[in-house]
Enzyme design. Structure first.
Site, PDB file in Angstrom:
ATOM      1  N   VAL A   1      -6.069   7.875  18.618  1.00 45.39           N
ATOM      2  CA  VAL A   1      -6.893   8.059  19.808  1.00 45.39           C
ATOM      3  C   VAL A   1      -5.904   8.038  21.092  1.00 45.39           C
ATOM      4  CG1 VAL A   1      -8.841   7.102  21.205  1.00 45.39           C
ATOM      5  CG2 VAL A   1      -8.688   6.670  18.483  1.00 45.39           C
TER       6      VAL A   1
ATOM      7  N   ALA B   1      -2.732   5.963  24.753  1.00 40.64           N
ATOM      8  CA  ALA B   1      -3.299   6.315  23.226  1.00 40.64           C
ATOM      9  C   ALA B   1      -2.873   5.015  22.379  1.00 40.64           C
ATOM     10  CB  ALA B   1      -2.340   7.298  22.681  1.00 40.64           C
ATOM     11  N   LYS B   2      -3.599   4.956  21.281  1.00 37.49           N
ATOM     12  CA  LYS B   2      -3.095   4.007  20.123  1.00 37.49           C
ATOM     13  C   LYS B   2      -3.619   4.458  18.844  1.00 37.49           C
ATOM     14  CE  LYS B   2      -2.007  -0.222  20.133  1.00 37.49           C
ATOM     15  NZ  LYS B   2      -1.135  -0.943  21.104  1.00 37.49           N
ATOM     16  N   GLY B   3      -2.761   4.130  18.034  1.00 33.75           N
ATOM     17  CA  GLY B   3      -2.937   4.343  16.555  1.00 33.75           C
ATOM     18  C   GLY B   3      -2.957   3.337  15.644  1.00 33.75           C
TER      19      GLY B   3
END
Ligand code: NAD
Length: 415
Positions: free
Chosen positions: A59, A104-106
């Protein structure tokens, strides 16, 4: 009342800040939700020959201030909701310390503790392939998070190079030193927590010499914050890990507790200490509390019992909005996660800068620049909190959201 999700809390924190900002409602709407949410489902062949299909997310909340930046976590409880919240917090965290990054992050839904090294490598390489269209050194730069580490980042970097033919170490941060990692990265988050705690104590007029500290969570962030604070003259009276806590009002030798944990797997049972529960660590008699383990550890049920005058959020999201109100009402000085634990992403930024130049700094240079970034951010947020008569959390959000809003306005809309 049903518990709020992480993303609901993140949006609530954003909405609560808007009344202070007088933003164009359209600009606020842009920041209120992620710019891009990618969900991927991909197969991995397991060691026993079976095929398992995993779900992963990346995201990007915002790229207004620069390439998106944020970790990748491997955990059975990863959800899109959680990844969205963490991506949004990354945007504010980068903005609060003036880094030229968005957020962001995953995450991948998996249990790496039940997977072999080869299975974990294959999962990492295939996940990287699936998200390769949206990551890049100038687009979106991942880093380690829960259950991922420098080896995982080496695999991401290598996979990206295999696809693009570009040997760019700046595609990820938190890499091994041999592949372009930065000196000082391992200690960076704990060092930032220590710098924030010192500044907060000074604001409260409490001397660091002899200040009593309690730390929940004895991992990368908690243990390093604890021994760096001890090095500054503080007395660490209680620490805990997932198995429980230990307490000694006369102080612990933190580095020796680390050695004990490395040998036995836990801080519990360390000689000359009293065993206490994880919850008790938060409410022991102390001056500084560092929650460095879990989301939601400080809630309406225990916030009123907290004795520390200064709370420094090492973990992401350890305090619920209800607990925040109680602590503020009790006159506690809480340094919010997006400021207090920004040391890690700040040194990630230094790593990215060094990689882009292929020119590397000494640990002393990294630490001196980290001190500069953290102190300057603290001072700016503290000044806003005094001027607006708001908590440090609201002040940090005011600084972060206005910086991102300014970037959006200056760039304008395309087309
Ligand atoms: P870690 O895995 O190294 O350490 C976590 C610690 O918490 C371990 O000691 C574990 O035993 C303990 N723990 C787990 N459950 C617990 C419980 N119920 N009660 C008490 N302790 C418990 O993780 P970390 O990297 O130190 O991260 C901790 C927090 O800090 C997370 O919220 C993470 O998102 C946040 N954070 C980490 C970094 C970083 O650079 N590592 C940067 C910013 C924020």
């Amino acid at each position: 009342m049903p518990q709020k999700s992480a993303y609901e809390i993140a949006v609530e924190q954003f909405d609560n800040t808007l009344p202070y900002l007088h933003l164009d409602p359209g600009v606020a709407e842009i920041m209120r939700a992620p710019k891009r949410e990618m969900t991927v489902r991909f197969p991995v062949q397991m060691d026993d020959g079976t095929i398992r299909v995993f779900t992963g997310y990346r995201v990007q909340h915002s790229t207004a201030a620069g390439p998106a930046k944020g970790g990748i976590r491997f955990h059975p409880n990863v959800t899109l909701d959680e990844v969205k919240a963490l991506a949004m917090w990354m945007t504010w965290k980068c903005a609060v310390v003036d880094l030229p990054f968005g957020g962001a992050k995953g995450g991948v839904v998996c249990n790496p503790k039940e997977m072999s090294l080869r299975e974990t490598e294959n999962l990492t390489r295939r996940f990287t392939t699936e998200i390769s269209g949206i990551i890049g050194p100038m687009a979106d730069v991942p880093a380690p998070d829960v259950n991922t580490n420098s080896q995982t980042m080496a695999w991401v970097m290598d996979t990206y190079a295999m696809h693009t033919g570009i040997q760019s170490s700046a595609i990820v941060t938190g890499k091994p030193i041999e592949l372009g990692g930065s000196q000082g990265r391992t200690e960076a988050t704990g060092r930032g927590v220590m710098i924030s705690a010192l500044a907060a104590l000074q604001a409260k007029g409490i001397p660091i010499q002899g200040a009593r500290v309690a730390v929940q969570g004895f991992g990368n962030v908690g243990a390093i914050s604890a021994y760096l604070l001890q090095d500054q003259g503080a007395i660490v009276v209680a620490v805990s890990d997932s198995r429980g806590g230990i307490w000694n009002p006369n102080g612990l030798d933190v580095r020796d507790v680390l050695r004990y944990k490395a040998e036995t797997g836990s801080v519990v049972g360390y000689p000359n200490t009293e065993a206490i529960s994880n919850g008790d660590v938060l409410i022991v008699d102390c001056d500084v509390l560092v929650p460095a383990a879990l989301e939601g550890a400080i809630h309406a049920g225990n916030a009123g019992q907290i004795k520390a005058q200064v709370i420094v959020e090492g973990a992401n999201g350890p305090t619920t909005p209800e607990a925040d109100e109680i602590l503020n009402g009790n006159g506690r000085l809480l340094i919010p996660d997006i400021l207090a634990n920004a040391g890690g992403v700040t040194v990630s930024y230094f790593e990215w800068v060094q990689d882009l130049q292929s020119f590397f700094w000494s640990e002393a240079q990294v630490n001196a620049r980290l001190q500069q970034y953290m102190s300057s951010a603290f001072d700016q947020v503290y000044a806003i909190s005094q001027r607006e008569q708001v908590s440090m959390r609201t002040a940090a959000y005011i600084k972060a959201i206005s910086r991102v809003a300014k970037a959006i306005q200056l760039r304008g809309l395309y087309p």
